[in-house]
Write an enzyme that holds these catalytic residues in place. Structure first.
Site, short mmCIF file in Angstrom:
data_model
loop_
_atom_site.label_atom_id
_atom_site.label_comp_id
_atom_site.label_asym_id
_atom_site.label_seq_id
_atom_site.Cartn_x
_atom_site.Cartn_y
_atom_site.Cartn_z
N ASP A 76 17.99 70.61 89.75
CA ASP A 76 19.35 71.54 89.62
C ASP A 76 19.03 72.21 90.88
O ASP A 76 19.49 73.53 90.69
CB ASP A 76 19.49 72.24 88.46
CG ASP A 76 20.82 72.52 88.30
OD1 ASP A 76 21.73 72.10 89.41
OD2 ASP A 76 21.45 73.37 87.54
N HIS A 124 27.31 68.01 81.85
CA HIS A 124 26.98 69.44 81.99
C HIS A 124 27.42 69.89 80.67
O HIS A 124 28.79 70.09 80.36
CB HIS A 124 27.48 70.23 83.27
CG HIS A 124 27.54 71.55 83.29
ND1 HIS A 124 26.90 72.18 84.29
CD2 HIS A 124 28.25 72.40 82.53
CE1 HIS A 124 27.09 73.64 83.95
NE2 HIS A 124 27.75 73.65 82.89
#
Ligand code: ZN
Length: 429
Positions: free
Chosen positions: A312, A186
């Protein structure tokens, strides 16, 4: 009991098998046993044969999502394994990888094993846990990746948190490579995004909201590419959102570095302008960017710089979203809307259909080392039947997810999942 499932005269599309033709596809005992024109001519509807004929429908390999938040353990009010896998099946997915930012964090064998057991008990589509890179996602001490893999984890990530310490990141890349686990970053330099609520730009200035600059993503991707090259390890970037990151990845790939990347449907479709009405459903992390980023991400997906689409899927309840922007939790749900929304880009001529199918099937499967769903003789019967003409309105009452946080509620979309088949079982229709 049905012993054979027959798709008669369907347009089957599987770029990995160089297939795009009107054929019959026969499924028996969990596998595809015949593919071809007239392959099911001798089979008729009977006690043991179910024939599906759906004029104009497409049959695709089952979809693969390598980035979903199923909220179990710890936040089952938002989503749990059962509801998450139902939503996945409704969206045409047969493989779903779930991120470890749960409570407790999935940083141990026991949590991974618990998730694997739960998914098997639910019995829907396949779920694959992603273990944490560091204990508690604190960015310090590496997890026992051998144990995580042994228990069923397919990758490691501290998603939601970035591994910012370069030494820890180097060791993590080396350690994950030892166990052949994909490391998913991330990419966010938290020092540059403290208190950020949206993309830093003209819109954030107008709204008076603290901004998350593109460069906070770019510096991490650039550093990680260098580290991956230095230690000779594989590296995957989650939810790429900036034109700069796309450029860095393109250059890295041209130099033969083993990097891969994913992009979400919302970063391909929306810009920071969506925040103008202070709609917290559009608060995501990384944030929605500008038109030039959207343009660059689309180009990168088309040319293969970005390997795959990932949802996501990030369910949140009303209490997390019906609050001021600063307090709102980031993320939107995506499993049930991903394919229908992206088919819009196909109709607009932005994204070739074959590339979209690849980016939602063999592309993501390759990133985490799953067996890619295929349409060919002998393959595991993982299939999704799509009606590309059907128009429908995103109705909150009809979503399988426990959460409703998407800015697309009430929108009309074109393209509907008519049926999802996982290992020969109809898991959604
Ligand atoms: Zn993330």
């Amino acid at each position: 009991m049905t012993e054979a499932l027959v798709f008669r005269r369907v347009r089957a599309i599987d770029p990995a098998s160089a297939l795009d033709a009107e054929v019959d596809v026969v499924v028996e005992r969990g596998r595809i046993t015949r593919v071809g024109r007239g392959a099911a001519d001798d089979m008729t509807v009977g006690d043991h044969v179910r024939v599906v004929e759906h004029a104009g429908a497409w049959l695709l390999p089952g979809l693969v999502d390598i980035h979903a938040h199923l909220r179990e353990p710890g936040a089952e009010g938002k989503e749990d394994v059962a509801s998450g896998l139902r939503a996945a099946a409704a969206g045409g997915f047969v493989d779903v990888c779930c991120m470890p930012n749960t409570r407790p964090v999935n940083d141990s064998r026991v949590v991974t094993e618990g998730l694997v057991a739960k998914a098997l008990a639910v019995g829907g589509v396949r779920m694959h846990p992603i273990g944490a890179i560091t204990m508690g996602q604190k960015g310090e001490q590496l997890t026992e990746m051998a144990d995580l893999k042994d228990a069923g984890a397919v990758a490691v990530s501290d998603d939601g948190r970035c591994v910012t310490n370069s030494h820890v990141m180097r060791r993590a890349l080396e350690y994950a490579a030892t166990f052949d686990l994909t490391l998913i970053q991330h990419a966010e330099d938290h020092a540059l995004t403290d208190g950020a609520q949206m993309h830093e730009g003209a819109v954030s200035t107008r709204l008076g909201l603290r901004g998350w600059p593109r460069v906070a993503e770019d510096v991490i991707v650039a550093r990680d590419v260098l580290l991956a090259e230095y230690v000779g390890a594989r590296y995957h970037v989650a939810h790429v959102s900036t034109l700069g990151a796309a450029r860095i990845l393109r250059e890295a790939k041209s130099r033969g570095i083993a990097v891969t990347a994913e992009v979400t449907p919302h970063h391909l479709l929306l810009t920071d302008q969506a925040l103008l009405g202070y709609d917290t459903a559009c608060k995501v992390n990384p944030p929605l960017r500008e038109a030039e980023d959207v343009e660059a991400l689309r180009r990168a997906l088309v040319d293969g710089t970005i390997d795959c689409v990932a949802t996501d899927h990030a369910p949140h309840g009303v209490l997390d979203k019906h609050v001021e922007m600063a307090e709102a939790a980031p993320g939107m749900i995506g499993l049930e809307l991903c394919l229908p929304l992206l088919l819009g880009l196909v109709r607009q001529g932005v994204l070739p259909l074959s590339r979209l199918v690849e980016a939602m099937t063999s592309g993501p499967a390759r990133v985490v080392g799953l067996e890619p769903p295929r349409i060919r003789d002998g393959a595991r019967a993982d299939l999704v039947l799509v009606d590309p003409q059907a128009r429908w309105t995103v109705d909150p009452a009809r979503l399988r997810s426990k959460s409703r946080n998407t800015p697309f509620l009430g929108h009309e979309v074109q393209g509907q999942i008519a049926m999802t088949v996982c290992e020969g079982r109809v898991v959604h229709e």
